[in-house]
Design an enzyme around this catalytic site. Structure first.
Site, short mmCIF file in Angstrom:
data_model
loop_
_atom_site.label_atom_id
_atom_site.label_comp_id
_atom_site.label_asym_id
_atom_site.label_seq_id
_atom_site.Cartn_x
_atom_site.Cartn_y
_atom_site.Cartn_z
N ASP A 22 -15.23 -1.47 6.13
CA ASP A 22 -13.79 -1.80 6.59
C ASP A 22 -12.96 -3.00 5.85
O ASP A 22 -13.42 -4.03 6.20
CB ASP A 22 -13.86 -1.91 7.99
CG ASP A 22 -12.46 -2.09 8.47
OD1 ASP A 22 -11.27 -1.69 7.78
OD2 ASP A 22 -12.37 -2.43 9.78
N ASN A 24 -9.65 -3.87 6.32
CA ASN A 24 -8.57 -4.35 7.15
C ASN A 24 -8.47 -4.48 8.35
O ASN A 24 -7.45 -4.55 9.20
CB ASN A 24 -7.37 -3.41 6.59
CG ASN A 24 -7.46 -2.09 7.53
OD1 ASN A 24 -8.51 -1.67 7.66
ND2 ASN A 24 -6.40 -1.08 7.09
N ASP A 26 -9.60 -2.35 10.98
CA ASP A 26 -9.18 -1.26 12.07
C ASP A 26 -10.27 -0.52 12.37
O ASP A 26 -10.14 0.45 13.09
CB ASP A 26 -8.02 -0.43 11.39
CG ASP A 26 -8.64 0.35 10.14
OD1 ASP A 26 -9.62 0.23 9.73
OD2 ASP A 26 -7.82 1.39 9.78
N ASP A 30 -12.96 2.17 4.43
CA ASP A 30 -11.47 2.74 3.71
C ASP A 30 -11.79 2.27 2.27
O ASP A 30 -12.88 1.74 1.66
CB ASP A 30 -10.52 1.76 4.06
CG ASP A 30 -10.58 0.32 4.26
OD1 ASP A 30 -11.30 0.04 3.24
OD2 ASP A 30 -10.35 -0.22 5.38
N ASP A 99 -16.05 14.94 -3.40
CA ASP A 99 -16.48 16.25 -2.35
C ASP A 99 -15.51 17.22 -2.63
O ASP A 99 -14.16 17.05 -2.48
CB ASP A 99 -16.54 15.87 -0.94
CG ASP A 99 -17.63 16.26 -0.41
OD1 ASP A 99 -17.88 17.52 -0.37
OD2 ASP A 99 -18.65 15.54 0.31
N ASP A 203 -19.02 21.57 -1.28
CA ASP A 203 -19.24 21.45 0.10
C ASP A 203 -19.60 23.15 0.30
O ASP A 203 -18.90 24.01 0.11
CB ASP A 203 -18.10 21.24 0.92
CG ASP A 203 -18.53 21.11 2.37
OD1 ASP A 203 -19.45 20.17 2.92
OD2 ASP A 203 -17.69 21.74 3.12
N GLU A 257 -23.61 22.18 -2.51
CA GLU A 257 -24.39 22.15 -1.27
C GLU A 257 -24.85 23.72 -0.99
O GLU A 257 -24.24 24.53 -0.95
CB GLU A 257 -23.58 21.85 -0.31
CG GLU A 257 -24.30 21.45 1.16
CD GLU A 257 -23.71 21.46 2.47
OE1 GLU A 257 -24.20 20.93 3.39
OE2 GLU A 257 -22.52 21.93 2.18
N HIS A 328 -25.10 12.47 4.91
CA HIS A 328 -24.35 12.36 6.04
C HIS A 328 -24.71 13.33 7.15
O HIS A 328 -24.14 13.26 8.37
CB HIS A 328 -23.07 12.08 5.71
CG HIS A 328 -22.57 13.45 5.11
ND1 HIS A 328 -22.97 13.94 4.01
CD2 HIS A 328 -21.77 14.44 5.85
CE1 HIS A 328 -22.26 15.03 3.79
NE2 HIS A 328 -21.65 15.55 4.84
N ASP A 329 -25.40 14.34 6.86
CA ASP A 329 -25.84 15.48 7.63
C ASP A 329 -27.25 15.43 8.32
O ASP A 329 -27.43 16.09 9.10
CB ASP A 329 -25.57 17.10 7.14
CG ASP A 329 -24.24 17.20 6.88
OD1 ASP A 329 -23.30 16.74 7.33
OD2 ASP A 329 -24.07 17.99 5.63
C1 GLC Z 1 -21.08 20.45 4.89
C2 GLC Z 1 -21.01 19.05 5.27
C3 GLC Z 1 -20.78 18.83 6.52
C4 GLC Z 1 -19.75 19.65 7.20
C5 GLC Z 1 -19.66 21.16 6.64
C6 GLC Z 1 -18.40 21.81 6.74
O1 GLC Z 1 -22.36 21.02 5.50
O2 GLC Z 1 -21.98 18.44 4.52
O3 GLC Z 1 -20.68 17.32 7.11
O4 GLC Z 1 -19.61 19.76 8.42
O5 GLC Z 1 -20.15 21.22 5.12
O6 GLC Z 1 -17.45 21.13 6.04
CA CA Z 2 -10.17 0.25 7.50
#
Ligand code: GLC
Ligand code: CA
Length: 559
Positions: A22, A24, A26, A30, A99, A203, A257, A328-329
């Site tokens: 981050d 700034n 908040d 970013d 993405d 995605d 994906e 991230h999943d």
């Molecule tokens: C993909 C992303 C996930 C998101 C899903 C819906 O699986 O990696 O984070 O929730 O798509 O867009």
């Molecule tokens: Ca920020």
């Protein structure tokens, strides 16, 4: 334009911008935060960044619900910041993969706002609208379920019809059978490529083509309807079209994906002559410790190895794989694939890196993995931010209190939030992530696990990653070598070989937090043998029968 297929030699770093850095105060990561950390990425040695969505979004699913594909989310900055970020990456020899979230938009996207206005709106057919079943059409058009739980349909009063959403109700699915939708996607892909982006992570791309007539799905525990939209009837045609119209004109890469992808499907998506995608993320190995892809199941090394080997043998010369443990999943890999690592966190994390990144495919490392971040000890259900958890709680309703401890226990192991706690930069306030109040809980172990500490320690996980990434670069054995697994049934050791033109890479990984005897394979002979990577101080110059130490990992090049 010649496509150089640079991705075969690239090490890719995934940034989840909200939790990276981050700039700034908040409390939200970013783009200027990323700009501030580009030298860190360069020093790590990575070749490209996959950036999770940074487009305009009301953030129902943290940016995976896009309301404007051509602009940047207010919280993350501006298009000017983005341009500066890409320029800074390119200056450092780092490419940018964006993405591409085009199975669905946000319900706040202008197209959907229009679409829901009337049945004859020009945008009506951008989405999938149907009449309901039952007397007054008050039952969903079919039995498909959302990947986040509950029906995949929401009723809309204005026109008295239902719209399809395979994810949250704020993520309506686009209608790819409409050529105008496909044209929009082509245009926006071209827009970002022209601005300098180098590729896309696509995605849930395997869901874009739905079976005509949208028939009911067969009964299943959890997710219903899959067989009618995963690798649907026109998927290959649609991807080929996107490739031929746009992607093939740029030296870019794509990774799809591909939940539920089989070997044969992966070969279709990524076979070079087919002109669809370049690579895919398969999911088999990250579901090997689950039941129904949701509930935790005891980890078994033979099961994991079987999946790795199946893909190494099976996709060879037919397509191109991706190598990852985290994103991230997914929950963090430490602990998950190593069991309780006790005092051996560093050895375990380094061993995991060796176990996967010596395979064939394009490697990915998720922010924080390179310093050995772990799952977060969440104290209660309110600490989870993920829309998925909110859905689970909705479904449980007033019965939640009855099983709350069980739910908390499962989520601590399985929740996506585990990967999304802020990046731990230092042992200072808020782990050095922000000077403000972080949008999400910071893992309390940041005092010990952070980048600052890792940079000072010559023996850190981070330093090991630097070595491994440098070793992998331009390494033809790793890039092209054939694969052979030794001792497939061994419950503690993962041992494999790669060979290429008379040279061999020999990999030994002890997955146990214990000493384990290792026997050299009988057919292994060599004249010279070079130890290239070792997580215990390079003190075993030759491959020999020995007692492996907890999580010991060794990589030799032999001739
Ligand atoms: C993909 C992303 C996930 C998101 C899903 C819906 O699986 O990696 O984070 O929730 O798509 O867009
Ligand atoms: Ca920020």
């Amino acid at each position: 334009m010649e496509r150089t297929r640079w991705y075969k030699d690239a090490f890719i770093y995934q940034i989840y911008p909200r939790s990276f850095y981050d700039s700034n105060g908040d409390g939200i990561g970013d783009l200027r935060g990323i700009i501030g950390k580009l030298d860190y990425l360069k020093d790590l040695g990575i070749d490209a960044v996959w950036l999770s969505p940074c487009y305009k979004s009301p953030n129902d699913d943290n940016g995976y619900d896009i309301s404007d594909y051509r602009d940047i989310m207010d919280e993350f900055g501006t298009l000017e910041d983005w341009k500066e970020m890409v320029a800074g990456m390119h200056e450092r020899g780092i490419r940018l993969i964006m993405d591409l979230v085009v199975n669905h938009t946000s319900d706040e996207h202008r197209w959907f706002q229009e679409s829901r206005k009337s049945k004859d709106n020009p945008y009506r057919n951008y989405y999938i609208w149907r009449k309901g079943k039952g007397k007054n059409g008050k039952k969903p058009p079919n039995n498909w379920t959302s990947r986040f739980g509950g029906p995949a349909w929401t009723y809309d009063d204005t026109t008295g019809e239902w719209y399809l959403h395979l994810f949250s109700r704020k993520q309506p699915d686009l209608n790819w059978d409409n050529p105008e939708v496909r044209k929009e996607v082509q245009d926006l892909v071209r827009y970002w490529l022209d601005l300098g982006c180098d590729g896309f992570r696509c995605d849930v791309i395997t869901y874009i083509s739905k079976r005509e007539g949208l028939p009911d799905g067969k009964f299943a525990i959890g997710l219903v309807g899959d067989e009618h939209f995963t690798h649907g009837p026109n998927i290959h045609a649609y991807l080929n079209e996107l490739n031929q119209k746009v992607l093939s004109h740029y030296d870019c890469m794509t990774v799809g994906e591909a939940a539920g992808v089989t070997l044969d499907e992966a070969a279709l998506y990524t076979g070079e002559s087919r002109n669809e995608l370049d690579t895919v993320f398969m999911f088999e190995h990250v579901t090997c410790d689950t039941y129904f892809q949701i509930l935790p199941r005891k980890f078994s090394l033979p099961r994991l190895k079987k999946i790795f080997s199946k893909w190494q043998y099976g996709l060879r010369d037919r397509g191109w794989n991706s190598l990852y443990y985290e994103n991230h999943d997914q929950p963090r890999s430490l602990g998950r694939f190593t069991g309780d690592f006790g005092t051996h966190r560093k050895e375990a994390a380094k061993m995991l890196a060796v176990s996967i990144y010596m395979q064939q495919g394009t490697p990915y490392v998720f922010q924080g993995q390179e310093i050995g971040m772990t799952n977060c000890p969440f104290d209660n259900l309110d600490e989870f931010q993920d829309v998925l958890v909110k859905y689970v709680r909705d479904v449980l309703g007033r019965f939640e209190f009855l099983i709350r401890p069980i739910v908390l226990n499962v989520l601590r192991k399985r929740a996506r939030d585990n990967a999304r706690t802020p990046m731990q930069w230092s042992s200072g306030p808020q782990a050095g992530f922000t000077t403000g109040k972080p949008w999400m809980k910071i893992n309390p172990n940041y005092k010990d696990i952070n980048v600052e500490e890792a940079l000072e320690d010559p023996d850190s996980i981070l330093r090991f990653y630097q070595k491994l990434i440098a070793f992998r670069k331009n390494n033809d054995i790793i890039k092209y070598g054939t694969y052979k697994e030794n001792y497939p049934d061994d419950k503690q050791i993962y041992c494999y070989e790669r060979w290429w033109h008379g040279e061999k890479l020999f990999v030994i990984c002890n997955f146990a937090n214990a000493e384990v005897p290792f026997r050299m394979p009988k057919d292994l002979s060599f004249e010279c043998c070079d130890l290239k990577l070792h997580n215990y101080g390079y003190d075993r110059p030759k491959i020999a029968d020995c007692i492996l130490r907890p999580y010991e990992a060794l990589v030799y090049v032999i001739k």
